[in-house]
Design a protein around this motif. Structure first.
Motif, short mmCIF file in Angstrom:
data_model
loop_
_atom_site.label_atom_id
_atom_site.label_comp_id
_atom_site.label_asym_id
_atom_site.label_seq_id
_atom_site.Cartn_x
_atom_site.Cartn_y
_atom_site.Cartn_z
N LEU A 151 36.73 35.90 -12.21
CA LEU A 151 36.10 37.21 -12.19
C LEU A 151 35.19 37.28 -10.96
O LEU A 151 34.57 36.29 -10.59
CB LEU A 151 35.25 37.42 -13.45
CG LEU A 151 35.97 37.28 -14.78
CD1 LEU A 151 34.97 37.25 -15.93
CD2 LEU A 151 36.97 38.41 -14.96
N ARG A 152 35.12 38.44 -10.36
CA ARG A 152 34.23 38.64 -9.21
C ARG A 152 33.13 39.60 -9.64
O ARG A 152 33.41 40.67 -10.16
CB ARG A 152 35.00 39.20 -8.02
CG ARG A 152 34.16 39.31 -6.76
CD ARG A 152 35.00 39.69 -5.55
NE ARG A 152 35.94 38.61 -5.26
CZ ARG A 152 37.22 38.80 -4.92
NH1 ARG A 152 37.73 40.00 -4.84
NH2 ARG A 152 38.00 37.76 -4.68
N ASP A 154 29.96 41.66 -8.21
CA ASP A 154 29.22 42.16 -7.06
C ASP A 154 27.81 42.49 -7.54
O ASP A 154 27.61 43.47 -8.26
CB ASP A 154 29.91 43.39 -6.48
CG ASP A 154 29.20 43.94 -5.25
OD1 ASP A 154 27.96 43.82 -5.15
OD2 ASP A 154 29.89 44.51 -4.40
N THR A 159 29.09 45.44 -10.31
CA THR A 159 30.46 45.73 -10.71
C THR A 159 31.24 44.44 -10.89
O THR A 159 30.97 43.44 -10.23
CB THR A 159 31.17 46.62 -9.67
OG1 THR A 159 31.17 45.95 -8.41
CG2 THR A 159 30.51 47.98 -9.55
N VAL A 160 32.21 44.48 -11.78
CA VAL A 160 33.06 43.33 -12.07
C VAL A 160 34.49 43.67 -11.68
O VAL A 160 35.00 44.74 -12.01
CB VAL A 160 33.03 42.97 -13.58
CG1 VAL A 160 33.94 41.79 -13.88
CG2 VAL A 160 31.61 42.70 -14.04
N THR A 161 35.13 42.73 -10.98
CA THR A 161 36.55 42.84 -10.65
C THR A 161 37.25 41.67 -11.31
O THR A 161 36.83 40.52 -11.15
CB THR A 161 36.77 42.79 -9.12
OG1 THR A 161 36.00 43.83 -8.51
CG2 THR A 161 38.24 42.95 -8.78
N ILE A 163 40.05 39.20 -11.30
CA ILE A 163 41.04 38.63 -10.40
C ILE A 163 42.18 38.03 -11.22
O ILE A 163 43.34 38.25 -10.95
CB ILE A 163 40.42 37.55 -9.47
CG1 ILE A 163 39.19 38.11 -8.74
CG2 ILE A 163 41.46 37.00 -8.50
CD1 ILE A 163 39.43 39.30 -7.87
N GLU A 174 33.81 38.63 -19.12
CA GLU A 174 33.88 39.92 -18.42
C GLU A 174 33.01 40.96 -19.12
O GLU A 174 32.26 41.69 -18.47
CB GLU A 174 35.33 40.39 -18.37
CG GLU A 174 35.50 41.76 -17.73
CD GLU A 174 36.90 42.33 -17.91
OE1 GLU A 174 37.06 43.50 -17.53
OE2 GLU A 174 37.80 41.65 -18.43
N ARG A 178 29.82 42.93 -17.51
CA ARG A 178 29.78 44.38 -17.42
C ARG A 178 28.52 44.95 -18.07
O ARG A 178 28.09 46.04 -17.73
CB ARG A 178 31.03 45.01 -18.03
CG ARG A 178 32.27 44.75 -17.19
CD ARG A 178 33.48 45.54 -17.70
NE ARG A 178 34.69 45.14 -17.02
CZ ARG A 178 35.03 45.51 -15.78
NH1 ARG A 178 34.23 46.29 -15.11
NH2 ARG A 178 36.16 45.10 -15.24
#
Length: 188
Positions: A151-152, A154, A159-161, A163, A174, A178
């Motif tokens: 998980l990325r 920022d 924010t969570v991206t 992967i 996650e 969030r």
């Protein structure tokens, strides 16, 4: 979800790893093991902190402290060899290894670094680019790690991206990420 999770914080200095790691450990009810605490306990002199043999010792001890109940590991994990050792430990211990890669805007990294060092005044573009180039040169990209849960986060934008997420444990991490509003830049 405690007891089956090994969270590896990853990212450059001043991207919010420690703040995020503390919040994750608290929310997931997992022990927190931090590389900076180990360095202090080992009594490394400031000039020795990042010599290769000192880094090796810190990561060795960081991983040695993990039990079958899992943990959140607060370290940069910029080198693939250190991540690989953590993945092997997770596999042996039947833990799901999840990498939380913290990122931030270069201007926020520069601001946080200057604040941490007690340096007054605004940073300049040269400060930001020099710092970014120096730290980026030490990084083995996470994309080399293949199928690892990733998980990325920022921390500038909160924010969570996703992967890679294939397990319920990763989806739990996650959800916690969030729900966090932790950091921010010069105004945050």
């Amino acid at each position: 979800m405690p007891g089956d999770l090994l969270v590896l914080m990853s990212g450059q200095q001043a991207t919010g790893k420690t703040t995020t790691a503390r919040a994750l450990a608290r929310q997931l009810d997992l022990p927190l093991h931090a590389s900076h605490d180990l360095r202090a306990a080992l009594g490394f002199a400031s000039g020795d902190l990042y010599r290769p043999e000192m880094r090796d010792e810190v990561y060795k001890r960081l991983l040695h402290g993990v039990t079958e109940s899992g943990a959140v590991l607060d370290a940069s994990f910029l080198r693939s060899a250190y991540r690989a050792a953590a993945y092997r430990l997770a596999e042996r211990s039947r833990l799901v290894a999840v990498v939380v890669e913290c990122q931030a805007k270069v201007s926020d990294i520069a601001f946080r670094t200057r604040r941490r060092l007690g340096v007054p005044g605004p940073e300049n573009q040269g400060d930001r680019m020099l710092y970014y180039r120096l730290r980026s040169a030490e990084t083995d990209p996470l994309r080399q790690d293949g199928a690892i849960e990733h998980l990325r986060f920022d921390t500038s934008a909160n924010t969570v991206t996703v992967i890679r997420s294939t397990s319920p444990a990763t989806r739990c991490v996650e959800r916690v990420l969030r729900s966090l509003t932790l950091l921010g830049g010069p105004g945050g």
